[in-house]
Write a protein that holds these residues in place. Structure first.
Motif, PDB file in Angstrom:
ATOM      1  N   LEU A  20      36.430 -20.785  63.564  1.00 36.16           N
ATOM      2  CA  LEU A  20      35.572 -19.751  62.963  1.00 36.16           C
ATOM      3  C   LEU A  20      35.613 -19.855  61.441  1.00 36.16           C
ATOM      4  O   LEU A  20      34.574 -19.826  60.771  1.00 36.16           O
ATOM      5  CB  LEU A  20      36.050 -18.375  63.430  1.00 36.16           C
ATOM      6  N   THR A  21      36.834 -19.991  60.895  1.00 37.07           N
ATOM      7  CA  THR A  21      36.984 -20.088  59.446  1.00 37.07           C
ATOM      8  C   THR A  21      36.260 -21.315  58.900  1.00 37.07           C
ATOM      9  O   THR A  21      35.558 -21.237  57.876  1.00 37.07           O
ATOM     10  CB  THR A  21      38.477 -20.185  59.074  1.00 37.07           C
ATOM     11  N   SER A  24      28.619 -21.034  54.539  1.00 33.46           N
ATOM     12  CA  SER A  24      28.495 -20.334  53.264  1.00 33.46           C
ATOM     13  C   SER A  24      28.140 -21.327  52.154  1.00 33.46           C
ATOM     14  O   SER A  24      27.293 -21.055  51.296  1.00 33.46           O
ATOM     15  CB  SER A  24      29.790 -19.603  52.932  1.00 33.46           C
ATOM     16  N   ARG A  25      28.793 -22.504  52.209  1.00 34.97           N
ATOM     17  CA  ARG A  25      28.477 -23.516  51.213  1.00 34.97           C
ATOM     18  C   ARG A  25      27.036 -24.007  51.394  1.00 34.97           C
ATOM     19  O   ARG A  25      26.293 -24.168  50.433  1.00 34.97           O
ATOM     20  CB  ARG A  25      29.459 -24.684  51.307  1.00 34.97           C
ATOM     21  N   VAL A  83      27.597 -11.217  52.652  1.00 35.66           N
ATOM     22  CA  VAL A  83      28.497 -10.447  53.517  1.00 35.66           C
ATOM     23  C   VAL A  83      29.870 -11.108  53.514  1.00 35.66           C
ATOM     24  O   VAL A  83      30.900 -10.454  53.382  1.00 35.66           O
ATOM     25  CB  VAL A  83      27.932 -10.368  54.950  1.00 35.66           C
ATOM     26  N   ARG A  84      29.867 -12.431  53.626  1.00 35.14           N
ATOM     27  CA  ARG A  84      31.139 -13.165  53.623  1.00 35.14           C
ATOM     28  C   ARG A  84      31.800 -13.082  52.253  1.00 35.14           C
ATOM     29  O   ARG A  84      33.008 -12.851  52.139  1.00 35.14           O
ATOM     30  CB  ARG A  84      30.882 -14.622  53.987  1.00 35.14           C
ATOM     31  N   GLU A  85      30.984 -13.288  51.203  1.00 36.51           N
ATOM     32  CA  GLU A  85      31.530 -13.349  49.848  1.00 36.51           C
ATOM     33  C   GLU A  85      31.727 -11.951  49.255  1.00 36.51           C
ATOM     34  O   GLU A  85      32.254 -11.808  48.158  1.00 36.51           O
ATOM     35  CB  GLU A  85      30.608 -14.167  48.941  1.00 36.51           C
ATOM     36  N   ALA A 122      39.074 -13.987  52.950  1.00 31.72           N
ATOM     37  CA  ALA A 122      38.404 -15.277  53.098  1.00 31.72           C
ATOM     38  C   ALA A 122      38.361 -15.983  51.743  1.00 31.72           C
ATOM     39  O   ALA A 122      38.230 -15.345  50.703  1.00 31.72           O
ATOM     40  CB  ALA A 122      36.994 -15.071  53.634  1.00 31.72           C
ATOM     41  N   GLU A 123      38.435 -17.307  51.778  1.00 33.54           N
ATOM     42  CA  GLU A 123      38.353 -18.079  50.545  1.00 33.54           C
ATOM     43  C   GLU A 123      36.907 -18.045  50.032  1.00 33.54           C
ATOM     44  O   GLU A 123      35.966 -18.316  50.778  1.00 33.54           O
ATOM     45  CB  GLU A 123      38.777 -19.527  50.838  1.00 33.54           C
ATOM     46  N   ARG A 124      36.742 -17.682  48.755  1.00 35.08           N
ATOM     47  CA  ARG A 124      35.392 -17.572  48.196  1.00 35.08           C
ATOM     48  C   ARG A 124      34.779 -18.948  47.949  1.00 35.08           C
ATOM     49  O   ARG A 124      35.453 -19.828  47.413  1.00 35.08           O
ATOM     50  CB  ARG A 124      35.437 -16.817  46.872  1.00 35.08           C
TER      51      ARG A 124
END
Ligand code: NA
Ligand code: NA
Lengths: 313, 165, 426
Positions: free
Chosen positions: B5-6, B13-14, B68-70, B160-162
């Motif tokens: 998932l991660t 995201s990238r 949402v993730r960031e 989470a890692e940005r």
């Protein structure tokens, strides 16, 4: 709830006092009377529930019960809807009304059903003519080099470009400013819209080409339609039909007033000979009449009443 | 499973970041081309407006999902700031729930919109209307994935890692 | 009934801290379910809300503004302002306001202005002994001047949201005098606070240095002329002008100043995409909300309430101002502009207010909302840039609020302040 089930919500992009809105109000009055209060209509005018193409989609989805739209957004959904918008199809208003009241009109309305829409009736939208900032359009050559605003419809783009102009599809709300600042040199519309939009202030030359007489259409959501009894369906169809003569009377009056007002204002009105235009737009017909059925539909309309000459209205 | 998932979340995201760059630059080029064509070529292309609108819709929705993730969407933190830490977490979980509800409805309804309008055409482009709704479905699905990741991280107490900065 | 529930749900979700776009969306969705309307209608409204040609000006103007902040255009404007205003008591405060007005004239983005001015001027002020709260206060209140001084993407949003045609060119011109007036009022406030706190005076760098700074800033200032006159003369539409501004800024940064590398370019693009995605998702969700509001006859209810008290133009305008100040405390400018313009403008026109005058009043009111707590994106951004706490900043901001409110009242009372300039160019 029961109350929500009863009231039919109807959207219209025209303002509240526009003939199409008044006509649907009239239809609602007839419906309420004849159903003894079981059914009624609430109209939302002025595009508050979305632009025409959006309201149309919402109606297909079942979020609205009725919508009045012009033919342009319908032609992106059903090919038959392009036919009554073909340039120089109708000889005059009487011809247009006869065709839409008759079998060709029935064919077009029926063609909407597979797409989730029940076509109820046609309303008038008059004849569209070109208006420009300074140059009168007496022949197709006069359009050369002019940027003409059109509705966001392939047929209108192709018509203006075939006639030799530059077609600029632009939202209706941006046209006034576009004309004022010369982003576009002209546009095309009927008498009442030319007046109510105040476009005549920016583009005061109106050339009566009367190139398109595309009607407006009242459609109902098939999703809602399926939940109605046979009698209610028949009742709705009849009330819609009965609102048409009412609409035409209001429309004729409004059109006359708009023309009168514009003639009194400083608008230059010219009447070109349309023969050269008729010749030149032929390729547009070929481009859109892509199947034998569409050809037959256009031919049926063209030959309608040709033997006994109908008088112009 | 969570590792997968991660990895997926980082990758998408990238990708959303690069798609957004491409979309923004593409829009700039198309609209500048419209001006150039009008004055230099004396021909106004009629497709440019719809094309850049479609482009904008796509990249905005991807970027909004990545947001949402960031965590770059605007929100009020007045109440959260006033609460003790353990209550803070409950409130944040509630907010993740709101986002999850919206994202799930977005994915489901977006798919419905694509399905219902695929046969309609976008004037001047000739493309299916459903193409304008496809990014809604995809963005909705991404929002669901990102929110699930955030909920898991919230309960485990991590971040989470940005990717965007 | 449904309307009350909808507003209540929205308030709860916002207060709980759900992101604004998702609070608007989730509250609206619940109402769609409650009314038995298929949820795909809601997401069609989301797409339709964003699918508007003139809204493309937003990413362009924000992108151009971010590029200007990173290519030294902003810095050169600060040098000009330093020469012009540096000598006053608390001179850097005056410089901040002056440079923000210049930057406002070339970019339409308050967010870009905060990052451009704040990242340079706030550290500079702190270093010379100015308090942090003062530095942030001046920067954020001056940043909103760019919303009134053309070009301004918020004016484009207003014109797009107006149900009747509004001439963006005229609107741009109408903002000039109120923008200058607000700038003057902020300079007075900045001077008064500086005098009380005994901040240092700057020195005039000399005419040679000043004129050289001015010459170096000319290519940047040209952007304003290109955009405003390009629109006024009909060379391009506002959306096109914004795209042209991006290209022009890239050319200046990469070729003339040689300050724009790939790194700056991508940083600017990333910031532009973030801001645009944030604003546009809210606009989309506001589209859902607005559709429900119309369906439940919210506008009619509100209009009846508004005109019940008085139908004097100024009274209606003041009531709208009050409502927008309250709403602006909690929500951001763009979505409020999108939601409330179609509601208030018809009422305003009905009682005889000019749509251009009304637009400038709405824009100034909502711009003030950007720097008021609890929700103020420019306030938050300024605090982030200055490394300050919003609570501390807000405690001493009232002289600047006062300056902006005084300007607002003048603009409401004197229509000529907005309408004179557009009439001149007709
Ligand atoms: Na500006
Ligand atoms: Na605020």
């Amino acid at each position: 709830s029961a109350a929500n089930e009863r009231v039919l919500r109807s959207a219209d992009a025209h303002p509240a006092d526009y003939p199409t809105v008044l006509a649907v109000d009239e239809m609602g009055r007839l419906l309420e009377e004849r159903s003894e209060g079981r059914l009624s209509i609430k109209t939302y005018a002025g595009g508050q529930l979305g632009a025409e193409k959006d309201a149309l989609e919402i109606t297909i989805f079942g979020g609205l019960d009725l919508t009045r739209v012009s033919i342009a957004p319908l032609s992106a959904i059903a090919a038959e809807a392009v036919v009554p918008a073909l340039p120089f199809l109708f000889r005059n208003t009487a011809h247009m009304r006869a065709a839409l009241d008759g079998a060709p009109g029935e064919t077009i309305l029926a063609a909407l059903e597979p797409h989730g829409l029940i076509g109820l009736c046609f309303y008038d939208a008059g004849a569209r003519s070109f208006y420009t900032r300074d140059r009168a359009i007496m022949a197709p050559e006069d359009l050369k080099g002019l940027k003409i605003r059109v509705m966001n419809s392939d047929m209108f783009v192709s018509m203006v470009e075939t006639l030799g102009g530059d077609a600029a599809p632009m939202p209706y709300g941006e046209v006034y400013q576009g004309l004022m600042q010369g982003v576009v040199d002209g546009a095309e519309n009927n008498w009442p819209s030319y007046e109510s939009s105040r476009h005549f202030e920016a583009a005061p030359v109106y050339s009566l080409t009367r190139h398109v007489m595309a009607p407006e259409v009242l459609v109902m959501s098939a999703k809602r339609w399926r939940r109605l009894s046979e009698e209610d369906r028949a009742l709705i169809r009849q009330c819609a039909k009965d609102s048409v003569p009412f609409m035409r009377a209001v429309w004729d009056e409004r059109s006359r007033k708009a023309e009168e007002h514009l003639r009194a204002a400083n608008v230059e009105i010219v009447t070109p000979d349309t023969q050269a235009f008729v010749e030149k737009v032929k390729p547009v017909w070929d481009r859109y009449l892509t199947t034998p059925a569409l050809h037959r539909l256009a031919d049926d309309i063209r030959t309608l009443g040709q033997t006994k000459e109908a008088g112009d209205v | 499973m969570f590792k997968l998932l991660t990895a997926f979340s980082k990758l998408t995201s990238r990708a959303a970041l690069y798609i957004s760059f491409a979309g923004l630059i593409g829009m700039t080029v198309i609209i500048s081309w419209q001006v150039f064509a009008r004055y230099v070529l004396h021909a106004a292309p009629s497709w440019t407006e719809q094309a850049s609108l479609l482009l904008m819709l796509w990249f905005i929705l991807f970027a909004a999902a990545a947001g949402v993730r960031e965590g770059f969407h605007i929100r009020l933190t007045l109440l959260e700031d006033a609460l003790p830490d353990n209550r803070k977490r409950i409130l944040r979980l509630f907010c993740h729930g709101v986002v999850l509800f919206f994202g799930a409805a977005m994915a489901w309804s977006g798919a419905g919109l694509v399905f219902e309008t695929w046969s309609h055409t976008i004037p001047t482009l000739g493309l299916p209307r459903g193409l304008a709704y496809l990014p809604i479905a995809i963005a909705g699905a991404l929002i669901v994935v990102y929110t699930v990741e955030r909920i898991i991280l919230e309960t485990r107490g991590g971040e989470a890692e940005r990717i965007w900065n | 009934m449904e309307l009350t529930l909808l507003l209540l749900a929205l308030a709860v979700l916002l207060a709980a801290g759900a992101p604004v776009a998702f609070a608007l969306g989730a509250a609206s969705l619940s109402a769609f379910f409650m009314l038995g309307i298929p949820p795909i209608v809601a997401f069609q409204r989301l797409a339709a809300g964003m699918n508007v040609f003139s809204l493309m000006a937003i990413p362009f103007f924000v992108f151009a503004g971010e590029l200007m902040a990173r290519t030294g255009i902003a810095e050169r404007l600060i040098h000009v302002a330093e020469g012009a205003f540096g000598r006053a008591r608390g001179g850097l405060g005056q410089v901040d306001v002056g440079a923000s007005m210049l930057f406002g004239a070339v970019s339409g983005s308050a967010a870009a202005s905060v990052s451009a001015m704040g990242s340079t001027l706030i550290p500079m002020m702190k270093q010379r002994g100015y308090d942090e709260d003062y530095a942030v206060n001046v920067t954020i209140t001056a940043a909103i001047l760019g919303i009134l001084i053309p070009p301004s993407h918020n004016m484009i949003i207003y014109a797009a949201a107006a149900p009747m045609g509004v001439d963006v060119g005229a609107l741009f011109l109408a903002g000039v005098m109120p923008g200058l007036l607000a700038g003057g009022a902020l300079m007075i406030a900045a001077w008064a606070v500086a005098a009380r706190r005994n901040y240092p005076r700057g020195a005039f760098p000399g005419w040679r240095v000043f004129l050289r700074a001015l010459a170096a800033a000319v290519p940047g200032l040209m952007t304003a002329l290109i955009i405003v006159f390009g629109i006024l003369l009909g060379v391009f539409t506002p959306t096109e002008s914004a795209a042209v501004a991006v290209i022009y800024t890239i050319v200046i940064g990469a070729v003339l100043y040689r300050t724009l590398g790939l790194e700056e370019f991508f940083a600017a693009a990333c910031a532009a995409v973030k801001t645009t995605a944030m604003v546009m998702l809210i606009i989309g969700s506001a589209g859902m909300f607005g559709w429900l509001f119309a369906l439940l006859e919210g506008p009619q209810t509100l209009a009846a309430l508004l005109t019940a008290a008085s139908s004097e133009p100024w009274a209606v305008m003041l009531m709208v101002v009050l409502i927008l100040l309250v709403l602006g405390a909690f929500m951001d400018m763009a979505p409020l502009l999108i939601i409330t313009t179609p509601i208030f403008l018809p009422v305003a026109v009905e009682v005889g207010i000019d749509p251009i005058h009304f637009g400038v009043v709405m824009l100034l009111t909502l711009a003030i909302g950007l720097v008021t707590p609890p929700v103020g994106s420019v306030l938050f951004l300024g605090c982030a840039v200055g490394g300050a706490k919003p609570e501390a900043v807000v405690k001493t901001i009232w002289p600047f609020y006062l300056a902006l409110i005084a300007t607002l009242l003048l603009v409401v009372a004197i229509p000529a302040l907005t309408l004179w300039l557009p009439a001149l160019f007709k």
